[in-house]
Design a protein around this motif. Structure first.
Motif, PDB file in Angstrom:
ATOM      1  N   SER A  16     -55.222 -17.311  38.851  1.00 21.28           N
ATOM      2  CA  SER A  16     -55.717 -16.643  37.563  1.00 21.28           C
ATOM      3  C   SER A  16     -55.432 -17.383  36.323  1.00 21.28           C
ATOM      4  O   SER A  16     -56.289 -17.443  35.336  1.00 21.28           O
ATOM      5  N   ILE A  17     -54.324 -17.992  36.444  1.00 20.46           N
ATOM      6  CA  ILE A  17     -53.805 -18.671  35.317  1.00 20.46           C
ATOM      7  C   ILE A  17     -55.061 -19.951  34.856  1.00 20.46           C
ATOM      8  O   ILE A  17     -55.076 -20.878  35.942  1.00 20.46           O
ATOM      9  N   PRO A  18     -55.691 -19.819  33.933  1.00 19.93           N
ATOM     10  CA  PRO A  18     -56.675 -20.566  33.596  1.00 19.93           C
ATOM     11  C   PRO A  18     -56.369 -22.174  33.105  1.00 19.93           C
ATOM     12  O   PRO A  18     -56.671 -22.168  31.748  1.00 19.93           O
ATOM     13  N   SER A  19     -55.776 -22.995  33.595  1.00 15.55           N
ATOM     14  CA  SER A  19     -55.022 -24.096  33.113  1.00 15.55           C
ATOM     15  C   SER A  19     -56.057 -24.732  32.266  1.00 15.55           C
ATOM     16  O   SER A  19     -55.655 -25.340  31.104  1.00 15.55           O
ATOM     17  N   GLY A  20     -57.239 -25.075  32.686  1.00 21.02           N
ATOM     18  CA  GLY A  20     -58.313 -25.698  31.982  1.00 21.02           C
ATOM     19  C   GLY A  20     -58.664 -25.097  30.754  1.00 21.02           C
ATOM     20  O   GLY A  20     -58.664 -25.809  29.788  1.00 21.02           O
ATOM     21  N   LEU A  21     -58.518 -23.883  30.656  1.00 20.73           N
ATOM     22  CA  LEU A  21     -58.951 -23.139  29.514  1.00 20.73           C
ATOM     23  C   LEU A  21     -57.744 -23.256  28.498  1.00 20.73           C
ATOM     24  O   LEU A  21     -57.852 -23.428  27.216  1.00 20.73           O
ATOM     25  N   ILE A  22     -56.634 -23.338  29.046  1.00 15.28           N
ATOM     26  CA  ILE A  22     -55.369 -23.296  28.025  1.00 15.28           C
ATOM     27  C   ILE A  22     -55.258 -24.604  27.637  1.00 15.28           C
ATOM     28  O   ILE A  22     -54.997 -24.899  26.488  1.00 15.28           O
ATOM     29  N   VAL A  23     -55.288 -25.816  28.490  1.00 12.60           N
ATOM     30  CA  VAL A  23     -55.105 -27.123  27.966  1.00 12.60           C
ATOM     31  C   VAL A  23     -56.421 -27.388  26.990  1.00 12.60           C
ATOM     32  O   VAL A  23     -56.050 -27.824  25.873  1.00 12.60           O
ATOM     33  N   GLY A  24     -57.352 -26.941  27.181  1.00 11.96           N
ATOM     34  CA  GLY A  24     -58.576 -27.214  26.394  1.00 11.96           C
ATOM     35  C   GLY A  24     -58.708 -26.675  25.105  1.00 11.96           C
ATOM     36  O   GLY A  24     -58.675 -27.130  24.087  1.00 11.96           O
ATOM     37  N   LYS A  25     -58.169 -25.074  25.104  1.00 15.43           N
ATOM     38  CA  LYS A  25     -58.044 -24.613  23.997  1.00 15.43           C
ATOM     39  C   LYS A  25     -57.035 -24.703  23.004  1.00 15.43           C
ATOM     40  O   LYS A  25     -56.970 -25.032  21.700  1.00 15.43           O
ATOM     41  N   LEU A  26     -55.820 -25.174  23.621  1.00 15.23           N
ATOM     42  CA  LEU A  26     -54.713 -25.277  23.239  1.00 15.23           C
ATOM     43  C   LEU A  26     -54.682 -26.714  22.503  1.00 15.23           C
ATOM     44  O   LEU A  26     -54.156 -26.824  21.142  1.00 15.23           O
ATOM     45  N   PHE A  27     -55.073 -27.763  23.008  1.00 12.87           N
ATOM     46  CA  PHE A  27     -54.840 -29.148  22.589  1.00 12.87           C
ATOM     47  C   PHE A  27     -56.093 -29.842  22.093  1.00 12.87           C
ATOM     48  O   PHE A  27     -56.016 -30.779  21.498  1.00 12.87           O
ATOM     49  N   TYR A  28     -57.235 -29.145  22.612  1.00 15.96           N
ATOM     50  CA  TYR A  28     -58.553 -29.929  22.036  1.00 15.96           C
ATOM     51  C   TYR A  28     -59.184 -28.906  21.496  1.00 15.96           C
ATOM     52  O   TYR A  28     -60.819 -29.189  21.204  1.00 15.96           O
ATOM     53  N   GLN A  29     -59.095 -27.545  21.122  1.00 21.41           N
ATOM     54  CA  GLN A  29     -59.906 -26.719  20.537  1.00 21.41           C
ATOM     55  C   GLN A  29     -61.285 -26.536  21.399  1.00 21.41           C
ATOM     56  O   GLN A  29     -62.354 -26.385  20.722  1.00 21.41           O
ATOM     57  N   THR A  30     -61.304 -26.721  22.648  1.00 16.20           N
ATOM     58  CA  THR A  30     -62.583 -26.729  23.566  1.00 16.20           C
ATOM     59  C   THR A  30     -62.348 -25.783  24.615  1.00 16.20           C
ATOM     60  O   THR A  30     -61.457 -25.740  25.491  1.00 16.20           O
ATOM     61  N   ASP A  31     -63.385 -24.837  24.666  1.00 19.96           N
ATOM     62  CA  ASP A  31     -63.709 -24.322  26.058  1.00 19.96           C
ATOM     63  C   ASP A  31     -64.401 -25.104  27.037  1.00 19.96           C
ATOM     64  O   ASP A  31     -65.672 -25.316  26.627  1.00 19.96           O
ATOM     65  N   ILE A  32     -63.887 -25.622  27.900  1.00 22.14           N
ATOM     66  CA  ILE A  32     -64.628 -26.733  28.924  1.00 22.14           C
ATOM     67  C   ILE A  32     -65.712 -26.136  29.568  1.00 22.14           C
ATOM     68  O   ILE A  32     -66.702 -26.762  30.049  1.00 22.14           O
ATOM     69  N   ARG A  33     -65.720 -24.876  29.776  1.00 13.81           N
ATOM     70  CA  ARG A  33     -66.914 -24.132  30.271  1.00 13.81           C
ATOM     71  C   ARG A  33     -68.021 -24.321  29.479  1.00 13.81           C
ATOM     72  O   ARG A  33     -69.203 -23.874  30.035  1.00 13.81           O
ATOM     73  N   GLU A  34     -68.157 -24.427  28.283  1.00 15.25           N
ATOM     74  CA  GLU A  34     -69.237 -24.617  27.414  1.00 15.25           C
ATOM     75  C   GLU A  34     -69.812 -26.125  27.316  1.00 15.25           C
ATOM     76  O   GLU A  34     -70.652 -26.653  26.788  1.00 15.25           O
ATOM     77  N   HIS A  35     -68.977 -26.971  28.101  1.00 11.01           N
ATOM     78  CA  HIS A  35     -69.440 -28.496  28.134  1.00 11.01           C
ATOM     79  C   HIS A  35     -69.650 -28.774  29.716  1.00 11.01           C
ATOM     80  O   HIS A  35     -69.088 -28.072  30.584  1.00 11.01           O
ATOM     81  N   GLY A  36     -70.200 -30.289  29.669  1.00 10.84           N
ATOM     82  CA  GLY A  36     -70.176 -30.711  31.346  1.00 10.84           C
ATOM     83  C   GLY A  36     -70.906 -29.782  32.267  1.00 10.84           C
ATOM     84  O   GLY A  36     -72.071 -29.216  31.777  1.00 10.84           O
ATOM     85  N   SER A  37     -70.307 -29.882  33.341  1.00  6.42           N
ATOM     86  CA  SER A  37     -70.584 -28.920  34.382  1.00  6.42           C
ATOM     87  C   SER A  37     -70.609 -27.506  34.327  1.00  6.42           C
ATOM     88  O   SER A  37     -71.222 -26.390  34.729  1.00  6.42           O
ATOM     89  N   GLY A  38     -69.708 -27.020  33.256  1.00  2.00           N
ATOM     90  CA  GLY A  38     -69.383 -25.600  32.886  1.00  2.00           C
ATOM     91  C   GLY A  38     -68.366 -25.037  33.554  1.00  2.00           C
ATOM     92  O   GLY A  38     -67.869 -23.805  33.721  1.00  2.00           O
ATOM     93  N   ASN A  39     -67.620 -25.741  34.525  1.00  2.00           N
ATOM     94  CA  ASN A  39     -66.686 -25.514  35.445  1.00  2.00           C
ATOM     95  C   ASN A  39     -65.199 -25.605  35.011  1.00  2.00           C
ATOM     96  O   ASN A  39     -64.907 -26.377  33.954  1.00  2.00           O
ATOM     97  N   LEU A  40     -64.611 -24.503  35.218  1.00  2.00           N
ATOM     98  CA  LEU A  40     -63.179 -24.548  34.809  1.00  2.00           C
ATOM     99  C   LEU A  40     -61.959 -25.140  35.748  1.00  2.00           C
ATOM    100  O   LEU A  40     -61.431 -24.426  36.486  1.00  2.00           O
ATOM    101  N   GLY A  41     -62.516 -26.539  35.771  1.00  2.00           N
ATOM    102  CA  GLY A  41     -61.563 -26.930  36.856  1.00  2.00           C
ATOM    103  C   GLY A  41     -61.028 -28.559  36.271  1.00  2.00           C
ATOM    104  O   GLY A  41     -61.631 -28.908  35.307  1.00  2.00           O
ATOM    105  N   GLY A  42     -60.249 -29.178  37.284  1.00  2.00           N
ATOM    106  CA  GLY A  42     -59.873 -30.362  37.011  1.00  2.00           C
ATOM    107  C   GLY A  42     -60.997 -31.375  36.529  1.00  2.00           C
ATOM    108  O   GLY A  42     -61.172 -32.242  35.605  1.00  2.00           O
ATOM    109  N   THR A  43     -62.034 -31.549  37.574  1.00  2.00           N
ATOM    110  CA  THR A  43     -63.065 -32.432  37.358  1.00  2.00           C
ATOM    111  C   THR A  43     -63.833 -32.362  35.981  1.00  2.00           C
ATOM    112  O   THR A  43     -63.920 -33.454  35.220  1.00  2.00           O
ATOM    113  N   ASN A  44     -64.069 -31.039  35.976  1.00  2.00           N
ATOM    114  CA  ASN A  44     -64.797 -30.966  34.259  1.00  2.00           C
ATOM    115  C   ASN A  44     -63.708 -31.286  33.185  1.00  2.00           C
ATOM    116  O   ASN A  44     -64.410 -31.776  32.082  1.00  2.00           O
ATOM    117  N   THR A  45     -62.638 -30.775  33.468  1.00  2.00           N
ATOM    118  CA  THR A  45     -61.517 -31.513  32.167  1.00  2.00           C
ATOM    119  C   THR A  45     -61.526 -32.719  32.285  1.00  2.00           C
ATOM    120  O   THR A  45     -61.692 -33.310  31.048  1.00  2.00           O
TER     121      THR A  45
END
Ligand code: G3P
Length: 197
Positions: A16-45
Motif C-alpha cells: 500500500s505504500i504509494p511510492s508514485g504519490l510520495i515522489v510526486g507530491k514530495l518533489f514535484y507537488q503533483t498527484d500523478i493520478r490527476e495526470h496522464g493515464s491517472g494510474n499510480l505506477g511507474g509508467t505514469n510517473t
C-alpha cells in the motif's frame, strides 16, 4: 494461522505504500493520478514526471513485492509460503489503504514478487517485456503479454507453485488494464516515447 494473518496484513501494508504519490507530491507537488493515464505506477510517473522519478517509483514498487515475499525468511517463519504473502503486496499496490484505494496496475510489484522467488524467471520475463515493448511501443500491452509469457515460462520450467501465482497476477494485470485494452482497440493508447509535459 495467526502468523499467516499477521504477515498477510504486513504485506498488504507494504504494498500500500504509494511510492508514485510520495515522489510526486514530495518533489514535484503533483498527484500523478490527476495526470496522464491517472494510474499510480511507474509508467505514469515516467510519463508525467520524467525519467528520474519514473525509475525511482518503478524500483520502489518492484521492491515492495520482493520485500513482501522475503517476510517469512526475515522472520524465520519457514512454514509460511512466501508466494501467498506476496500476493497481498500486489493487492495493496492496486488498492492502497494509504492512497484512497486508488493504486497501480500490479506490474512492477508482481515483478518484484517473482524476483524474490526465482530471479531466473524474473530475468526471462524482464527480457520478454523489453523485447515486446521495443516491438509494440505500448507499455500496457507489453505488461499483459509479459504476464502470458510468464505463464508459459513457468510451465516450461515446471515451476508449478509459481505458475499458479503468475496466473493470478496475470488476471490482476488484465483486470487493471481494462481501460488500456479499450484504448488499444480504439487506437487511442499512447505509444512510447510520450510527449513531454
Ligand atoms: O504498469 C502499468 C502499465 O502497464 C500501464 O500504465 O499508465 O500506461 O496505464 P499506464
Amino acid at each position: 494461522m495467526w502468523t499467516y494473518l499477521i504477515l498477510i496484513i504486513f504485506s498488504y501494508l507494504i504494498g500500500s505504500i504509494p511510492s508514485g504519490l510520495i515522489v510526486g507530491k514530495l518533489f514535484y507537488q503533483t498527484d500523478i493520478r490527476e495526470h496522464g493515464s491517472g494510474n499510480l505506477g511507474g509508467t505514469n510517473t515516467f510519463r508525467v514526471l520524467g525519467k528520474k522519478a519514473g525509475v525511482v517509483v518503478t524500483l520502489a514498487d518492484l521492491l515492495k513485492g520482493t520485500l513482501a515475499v522475503s517476510l517469512p525468511a526475515i522472520f524465520s517463519l519457514t512454514e509460511i509460503n512466501p508466494l501467498i504473502i506476496g500476493i497481498f503486496a500486489v493487492i495493496g499496490h492496486m488498492y492502497p489503504i494509504f492512497a484512497n484505494f486508488r493504486g497501480g496496475k500490479a506490474v512492477a510489484t508482481s515483478g518484484g514478487l517473482i524476483l524474490g522467488i526465482t530471479p531466473l524467471v524474473f530475468l526471462i520475463i524482464l527480457g520478454s517485456f523489453l523485447i515486446t515493448l521495443l516491438i509494440t511501443k505500448y507499455v500496457s500491452l507489453s505488461s499483459m503479454i509479459t504476464g502470458i509469457l510468464g505463464i508459459i515460462t513457468t510451465v516450461i520450467l515446471q515451476e508449478y507453485q509459481l505458475l499458479i501465482v503468475i496466473v493470478i497476477l496475470t488476471v490482476f494485470i488484465f483486470y487493471r488494464h481494462r481501460a488500456n485494452i479499450k484504448r488499444i482497440i480504439n487506437k487511442t493508447e499512447p505509444k512510447i516515447p510520450w510527449p513531454k509535459r
